[in-house]
Design a protein around this motif. Structure first.
Motif, mmCIF file in Angstrom:
data_model
loop_
_atom_site.group_PDB
_atom_site.id
_atom_site.type_symbol
_atom_site.label_atom_id
_atom_site.label_comp_id
_atom_site.label_asym_id
_atom_site.label_seq_id
_atom_site.Cartn_x
_atom_site.Cartn_y
_atom_site.Cartn_z
ATOM 1 N N ASN A 127 -8.645 2.115 0.929
ATOM 2 C CA ASN A 127 -7.962 1.513 0.770
ATOM 3 C C ASN A 127 -7.906 0.947 -1.429
ATOM 4 O O ASN A 127 -9.029 1.389 -2.015
ATOM 5 C CB ASN A 127 -6.798 0.065 0.871
ATOM 6 C CG ASN A 127 -5.989 0.755 1.780
ATOM 7 O OD1 ASN A 127 -5.977 -1.305 2.107
ATOM 8 N ND2 ASN A 127 -5.849 1.440 2.392
ATOM 9 N N ASP A 162 4.136 -10.694 10.810
ATOM 10 C CA ASP A 162 2.316 -11.062 11.727
ATOM 11 C C ASP A 162 2.886 -12.181 12.432
ATOM 12 O O ASP A 162 1.485 -13.321 12.187
ATOM 13 C CB ASP A 162 1.839 -11.435 10.132
ATOM 14 C CG ASP A 162 2.808 -11.831 8.997
ATOM 15 O OD1 ASP A 162 3.819 -12.467 9.363
ATOM 16 O OD2 ASP A 162 2.072 -12.413 7.951
ATOM 17 N N ALA A 163 3.138 -12.549 13.117
ATOM 18 C CA ALA A 163 3.693 -13.330 14.360
ATOM 19 C C ALA A 163 4.441 -13.055 15.478
ATOM 20 O O ALA A 163 4.753 -11.943 15.134
ATOM 21 C CB ALA A 163 4.604 -14.482 13.868
ATOM 22 N N LEU A 176 0.892 -1.094 0.000
ATOM 23 C CA LEU A 176 -0.230 0.155 0.150
ATOM 24 C C LEU A 176 1.030 1.087 -0.451
ATOM 25 O O LEU A 176 0.571 1.860 -0.577
ATOM 26 C CB LEU A 176 -0.526 0.002 0.845
ATOM 27 C CG LEU A 176 -2.225 1.393 1.206
ATOM 28 C CD1 LEU A 176 -2.766 0.991 0.456
ATOM 29 C CD2 LEU A 176 -2.398 1.818 2.772
ATOM 30 N N TYR A 228 -6.710 -16.634 9.600
ATOM 31 C CA TYR A 228 -7.641 -15.634 9.477
ATOM 32 C C TYR A 228 -8.287 -15.034 7.928
ATOM 33 O O TYR A 228 -9.346 -14.885 8.226
ATOM 34 C CB TYR A 228 -8.088 -13.510 10.394
ATOM 35 C CG TYR A 228 -7.412 -13.209 9.355
ATOM 36 C CD1 TYR A 228 -7.458 -12.862 8.201
ATOM 37 C CD2 TYR A 228 -6.063 -12.720 9.826
ATOM 38 C CE1 TYR A 228 -7.260 -11.016 7.318
ATOM 39 C CE2 TYR A 228 -4.760 -11.638 9.082
ATOM 40 C CZ TYR A 228 -5.988 -11.278 7.918
ATOM 41 O OH TYR A 228 -5.359 -10.341 7.408
ATOM 42 N N ALA A 254 -2.393 -7.918 17.304
ATOM 43 C CA ALA A 254 -1.711 -6.973 16.356
ATOM 44 C C ALA A 254 -1.730 -5.633 16.662
ATOM 45 O O ALA A 254 -0.264 -5.240 16.342
ATOM 46 C CB ALA A 254 -2.333 -7.478 14.809
ATOM 47 N N ASP A 296 0.231 2.855 10.429
ATOM 48 C CA ASP A 296 0.001 1.676 11.730
ATOM 49 C C ASP A 296 0.917 2.260 12.369
ATOM 50 O O ASP A 296 1.448 3.775 12.888
ATOM 51 C CB ASP A 296 0.982 0.658 11.171
ATOM 52 C CG ASP A 296 -0.225 -0.714 11.929
ATOM 53 O OD1 ASP A 296 -1.223 -1.365 11.066
ATOM 54 O OD2 ASP A 296 0.152 -0.425 13.120
ATOM 55 N N GLU A 327 -10.091 -8.965 7.742
ATOM 56 C CA GLU A 327 -9.499 -8.132 7.011
ATOM 57 C C GLU A 327 -9.750 -6.751 6.728
ATOM 58 O O GLU A 327 -10.960 -6.207 6.314
ATOM 59 C CB GLU A 327 -9.272 -9.202 5.617
ATOM 60 C CG GLU A 327 -8.640 -8.615 4.618
ATOM 61 C CD GLU A 327 -7.537 -9.415 5.344
ATOM 62 O OE1 GLU A 327 -6.103 -8.673 5.906
ATOM 63 O OE2 GLU A 327 -6.814 -9.972 4.341
ATOM 64 N N ALA A 328 -8.972 -5.695 7.228
ATOM 65 C CA ALA A 328 -8.868 -4.716 7.826
ATOM 66 C C ALA A 328 -9.998 -4.006 6.069
ATOM 67 O O ALA A 328 -9.956 -3.037 6.023
ATOM 68 C CB ALA A 328 -7.809 -3.575 7.421
ATOM 69 N N HIS A 381 -2.293 -16.873 6.826
ATOM 70 C CA HIS A 381 -2.400 -16.750 8.025
ATOM 71 C C HIS A 381 -4.208 -17.148 7.813
ATOM 72 O O HIS A 381 -4.950 -17.190 7.046
ATOM 73 C CB HIS A 381 -3.192 -14.929 8.528
ATOM 74 C CG HIS A 381 -2.800 -15.174 9.357
ATOM 75 N ND1 HIS A 381 -3.769 -14.737 10.861
ATOM 76 C CD2 HIS A 381 -2.045 -14.016 10.493
ATOM 77 C CE1 HIS A 381 -3.691 -14.538 11.721
ATOM 78 N NE2 HIS A 381 -2.557 -13.837 11.362
ATOM 79 N N HIS A 422 -4.012 -0.473 11.125
ATOM 80 C CA HIS A 422 -4.153 -1.366 9.611
ATOM 81 C C HIS A 422 -5.079 -2.660 10.289
ATOM 82 O O HIS A 422 -4.563 -4.215 9.346
ATOM 83 C CB HIS A 422 -3.319 -1.814 8.460
ATOM 84 C CG HIS A 422 -2.461 -0.446 8.213
ATOM 85 N ND1 HIS A 422 -2.861 -0.396 6.854
ATOM 86 C CD2 HIS A 422 -1.998 1.065 8.524
ATOM 87 C CE1 HIS A 422 -2.649 0.873 6.264
ATOM 88 N NE2 HIS A 422 -2.041 1.440 7.341
ATOM 89 N N VAL A 440 -8.827 2.067 7.365
ATOM 90 C CA VAL A 440 -8.095 1.458 5.549
ATOM 91 C C VAL A 440 -9.820 1.309 4.593
ATOM 92 O O VAL A 440 -9.386 0.737 3.332
ATOM 93 C CB VAL A 440 -6.812 0.909 5.566
ATOM 94 C CG1 VAL A 440 -6.319 1.546 6.522
ATOM 95 C CG2 VAL A 440 -7.851 -0.460 6.190
#
Ligand code: 26V
Length: 821
Positions: A470, A277-278, A128, A559, A369, A325, A658-659, A557, A363, A441
């Motif tokens: 976005n 993302d972990a 992005l 999700y 997160a 973010d 999912e944002a 992921h 985000h 977003v």
């Protein structure tokens, strides 16, 4: 040069040919007969770069004269993709360049394919930021994008025995022709130590931060050219170096190796990108990285600000700073520190400047997160910042208590400090308090932000909250990666749509025209063949362009539910096994995406995809009907092959998780139809392309939260649906693991016992919806019409629209056109 054109700036085929040979000779020290692919690539890159620098100089001159308000985008991640093709396209010299090289026996495509991209990001957030750079330059907005020049970007993903194996991404190994190192532009970065409070000769309170160590950040610039304009903005990335080239004191003491080793240590700050993302990864270095690039960027803005002659109290009039973010949210405390301790502003003035400088984009809604730092860690690295944060917080909480005198819990909830032990600094709270605008977003995401994670802040300051849905750049994701589509659109609509994507509406008039439909299918067919070639090269699997390409590419992921996609594939497999004569639409399932190295369940999902691929692809009973491919090492570059070739785009995240998603937009722009949930930007895509041109399934965000709140029981779904039971039982039986029942047991157990992402609840509807997809695909006229209408109505999702909204509603900046000197 030929025709009086300069060899550095000429745009004709002749000038480009001469420039290429000149750079090959004088920069690479080679001549054509012995030049390697790398030599030729670099010679062309320098040829393009000369022309970029020409526009860059004109841009800087223009900005120096006009002293315009400037956007500073702070992001820990950028995924710009390969530069060569896009720079040629944006400069409008693709054709003369192709011809110039052709005359020398060189194929432009092979040089473009050779380029290794900077993988300085994890996924959507970094990409992005890159789309925003493209749109900012195209809209002629003065802007600088600040970040970290990681020596190693996101790891390279290999698949060995069906498993993800990470190897280092040494993207700088052969050098990077697009960047310019600026050794004169460098700043001190202090860490650790303690603070000293004292009263100066005038009796004023002062603070001195006595650091444990000091590093330096050096600027490395990459020019970012807009489309069809002369604006070149900067991506300025910071590289960590030792404060002095060699530690002369140690050197004099005879500690030569100690001195050299210290230099090695300082460089580790910008050494490697963290997978974001972990949960729970190497914390200290990551906080250091954030502080490092933020302080360098703010000091750089202050240097520029000084050259304008404006007083520091008006910093926020010159610059508007967007926080991508919370990764750069430490900037709130850092700007306060610079204003208080270096510029000696009083607290209220410093706070006024700070609160009018920053705006924050959130985000993600996933609670795990949201960034927070343990106080002892924060204290030990950034003692002065912690003091400032405590002061910001104490003044803020005084306000809160005054606003809500009978609600003591509220101050606790709003506090920057999470007081539940062990105590933490909540970066999202710092960002909210220090910013004049906060945005999500996508519409749904912005709404949920106000109702959930930022609810208390919304109640306090509703006027700060905005939505900015976005978008993605149509230059890279349509023109560059789908030239056939570009030509068809130019022929049909003329030029202009590339920078005004709403013009695609003109396609609606052609949606039912059989001749136009046929050409539309030809474009898609050609991209499917091209992808088949790449798939063959990358995994040795042959795929059939007449089959339906059903694609899911994104980070792995839970999700995002790649395993829900698998449940469908196995369902089809079982249907064929039970009824070998079954007439189904042949499909090729294509997956791609990286898992965070420490995310065990995501890695297991990759294993299952590959295990299913292995069983399906070698089974004679399903041959010609089902094929499954996992593309290793998904990247921007690979995406450019994938998006244009897709028939179906899978956007199947659990609603509310999912944002936004941005891949969803890239697919749709290239005529893929979406199968998706009401999540993120899917909601708005569906609204715009029309519900009849979108395959919707699943629970919506409200139903998801109700289902989970009312004691969700995945077992009930398993017991009630025979096809689902067969699929789960087959996985559990060890069928995809050479009889080993234990390999995928954690995955099966999780689905049956918890299923936090509601795969089983959505399964039946998903399968029914996929059956609708197949039915639609059997009717080419209907399918093509839907595809054309998707493209015709996707205009809103250009990042140009997104950036224009940021400029108007948040940044208050205007275009500054640049003339070429
Ligand atoms: C971070 C973490 C860290 C802890 C464990 C789980 C987890 C999951 C996701 C993330 C990423 C957060 C930030 C991010 O990359 N968000 C993405 O931003 C994109 C651009 O706005 C958006 O399209 C994606 O939907 C969103 O996931």
């Amino acid at each position: 040069g030929g025709n009086g054109e300069s060899i550095r700036t000429g745009m004709s085929e002749e000038a480009i040919r001469l420039a290429f040979l000149d750079n090959l000779f004088y920069v690479q020290g080679r001549f054509l007969e012995v030049a390697s692919l790398d030599d030729k690539y670099k010679a062309l890159a320098y040829t393009v770069r000369d022309r970029l620098l020409h526009r860059w100089v004109s841009t800087i001159r223009t900005y120096q004269q006009a002293n315009p308000r400037t956007v500073c985008y702070l992001s820990a991640e950028y995924l710009p993709g390969p530069f060569m093709g896009l720079n040629l396209l944006n400069m409008g010299i693709e054709e003369p360049t192709r011809k110039a090289l052709q005359s020398l026996g060189i194929d432009l495509e092979s040089l473009i394919a050779y380029e290794q991209e900077p993988g300085l990001g994890n996924g959507g957030l970094g990409r992005l930021a890159a789309c925003f750079m493209d749109s900012l330059a195209t809209l002629q907005i003065p802007a600088t994008s600040y970040g970290i020049r990681y020596e190693f970007g996101i790891f390279q993903q290999d698949i060995r025995n069906g498993e993800q194996v990470e190897t280092t991404d040494n993207w700088l190994h052969y050098g990077n022709p697009w960047e310019v190192r600026r050794p004169q532009i460098s700043y001190d970065v202090k860490i650790g130590g303690h603070t000293e409070h004292y009263t100066n000769e005038q009796g004023l309170h002062r603070v001195r931060w006595v650091p444990h160590e000091t590093f330096r950040g050096v600027a490395i610039d990459t020019p970012i050219l807009g489309h069809d304009v002369n604006t070149v903005n900067l991506m300025r990335l910071w590289r960590a170096e030792a404060a002095e080239a060699l530690d002369f004191h140690a050197f004099n003491e005879g500690d030569y190796y100690g001195a050299v080793l210290r230099e090695v240590r300082s460089e580790t700050i910008s050494k490697v990108l963290y997978p974001n993302d972990a949960p729970e990864i190497g914390k200290r270095l990551r906080l250091l990285q954030q502080h490092f690039f933020v302080t360098c960027s703010l000091q750089d803005m202050m240097r520029v600000h000084r050259t304008t002659g404006m007083p520091i109290e008006r910093f926020h009039e010159k610059f508007t700073v967007q926080l991508n973010d919370t990764h750069p949210a430490i900037a709130v405390a850092e700007l306060m520190r610079l204003l208080l301790d270096n510029h000696h502003l009083d607290w209220d003035t410093a706070w006024h400047v700070t609160r009018h400088t920053f705006a924050y984009t959130n985000h993600t809604l996933l609670p795990e997160a949201l960034e927070k730092w343990p106080i002892p860690l924060f204290q030990s690295l950034l003692p002065r910042h912690l003091e400032i944060i405590y002061e910001i917080n104490s003044r803020f909480l005084d306000e809160v208590r005054q606003r809500y005198p009978f609600d003591p819990d509220r101050a606790q909830r709003l506090s920057i400090i999470d007081e539940t032990l062990p105590r933490h600094v909540r970066m999202a709270h710092l960002a909210c308090i220090g910013s004049f605008a906060i945005n999500g977003v996508a519409e749904l995401h912005s709404q949920l932000l106000k109702e959930t994670v930022l609810r208390d802040f919304y109640e306090l300051w509703p006027e700060k909250f905005q939505n900015k849905t976005n978008g993605v750049t149509p230059r890279r994701f349509m023109l560059l990666s789908n030239p056939g589509l570009g030509s068809l659109l130019n022929e049909t609509l003329g030029h202009g749509w590339e920078t005004d994507l709403e013009q695609l509406r003109g396609l609606e008039a052609h949606a039912d025209d059989p001749a136009f439909q046929e050409r539309w299918r030809q474009v898609k067919r050609q991209r499917k063949e091209a992808l088949a070639g790449e798939v063959h090269k990358l995994c040795g699997i042959d795929i059939t362009p007449t089959s339906l390409y059903d694609v899911q590419v994104k980070r792995i992921h839970e999700y995002k539910r790649q395993h829900l996609n698998l449940l469908h594939i196995i369902t089809l497999y079982n249907r064929i096994k039970r009824n070998p004569a079954l007439d189904i639409v042949p499909r090729t399932f294509i997956f791609g995406g990286k898992s965070a190295p420490g995310y065990a369940m995501a890695k297991l999902i990759i294993r299952l995809i590959n295990a299913v691929a292995e069983m399906v692809n070698r089974d004679r009973d399903v041959a010609g009907r089902l094929k499954v491919v996992f593309l290793p090492n998904f990247s921007v570059k690979l995406g450019q092959w994938v998006y244009p070739a897709a028939d179906i785009s899978q956007q199947i995240s659990t609603a509310g998780k999912e944002a936004s998603g941005t891949g969803n937009m890239k697919f749709s722009m290239n005529g893929a139809l979406t199968i998706g949930t009401l999540d993120g930007a899917n909601v708005e895509i569906r609204e715009d392309v029309g519900a009849e041109n979108f395959f919707l399934f699943g629970l919506d965000a409200d139903a998801v939260s109700h289902t989970l709140a009312n004691g969700y029981r995945p077992w009930d779904y398993y017991n009630a649906n025979q096809e689902l039971k067969d699929v789960i039982d087959l996985i559990a039986s060890g069928f995809f693991a050479h009889g080993d029942r234990s390999l995928f047991q954690p995955l099966v157990d999780h689905l049956l016992q918890h299923d936090s992402y509601l795969l089983l609840a959505d399964y039946a509807d998903y399968i029914a919806c996929q059956d609708q997809v197949s039915a639609a695909y059997r009717d080419p006229q209907r399918w093509t019409r839907m595809s054309i209408l998707n493209v015709a109505r996707i205009g809103k999702f250009s990042s140009d629209r997104t950036i224009a909204e940021y400029c108007r509603d948040i940044w208050k900046v205007q275009p500054v056109p640049v003339k070429l000197d």
